[in-house]
Design an enzyme around this catalytic site. Structure first.
Site, PDB file in Angstrom:
ATOM      1  N   GLY A 128      14.158  84.136  19.330  1.00 56.01           N
ATOM      2  CA  GLY A 128      14.634  82.975  18.573  1.00 56.01           C
ATOM      3  C   GLY A 128      14.203  81.678  19.209  1.00 56.01           C
ATOM      4  CB  CYS A 129      15.670  78.343  18.914  1.00 54.00           C
ATOM      5  SG  CYS A 129      15.316  76.652  19.383  1.00 54.00           S
TER       6      CYS A 129
END
Length: 111
Positions: A109-110
Site C-alpha cells: 500500500g502507501c
C-alpha cells in the site's frame, strides 16, 4: 538469494527481504543494513524495535504515515521534522528500508 551471517546462509527474496521472518537476529539486521549502506546506531535500533513490536501486535508493517506520527509523538516533533528525521536514518525510504532491516515483509500500500 541469500546473505551470509556468522557462517550461516539466510534466505532473502529478490528485494533482500527475509523469506523466513524467524531468521531475524540483530546480526542479520546489521548485515542487511551494511548491504543498504547504513551503519546501525541508536536511532536506527529504536525504529527497528518499534517496527518489530508493531508487526508483532498488528501482523502488518506500518505505513510511513504511522511511523511519522509515532516518531513525532515520541520525540516531540511536528510531522515534517519527524519525516526528515526518518529519511535521515533511512534515505531509501523509512518504511521500505527500515522494514527490510527489521526482518519484516515488504510493506504494501502507501509506503
Amino acid at each position: 538469494m541469500a546473505i551470509e551471517v556468522n557462517g550461516m546462509s539466510v534466505e532473502t527474496d529478490e528485494n533482500g527481504y527475509l523469506v523466513n521472518l524467524d531468521d531475524w537476529t540483530e546480526e542479520v539486521a546489521v548485515k542487511i543494513a551494511e548491504d543498504e549502506g547504513i551503519a546501525m546506531e541508536a536511532g536506527h535500533w529504536d525504529l527497528v524495535k518499534f517496527l518489530r513490536n508493531y508487526y508483532k501486535e498488528y501482523q502488518i508493517a506500518p505505513a510511513v504515515k504511522v511511523l511519522t506520527k509515532a516518531v513525532a509523538s515520541e520525540k516531540g516533533m511536528d510531522k515534517k521534522e519527524a519525516s526528515e528525521f526518518l529519511y535521515a536514518l533511512f534515505p531509501k525510504g523509512p518504511a521500505l528500508q527500515a522494514c527490510k532491516i527489521a526482518g519484516l515483509p515488504k510493506p504494501t500500500g502507501c509506503v
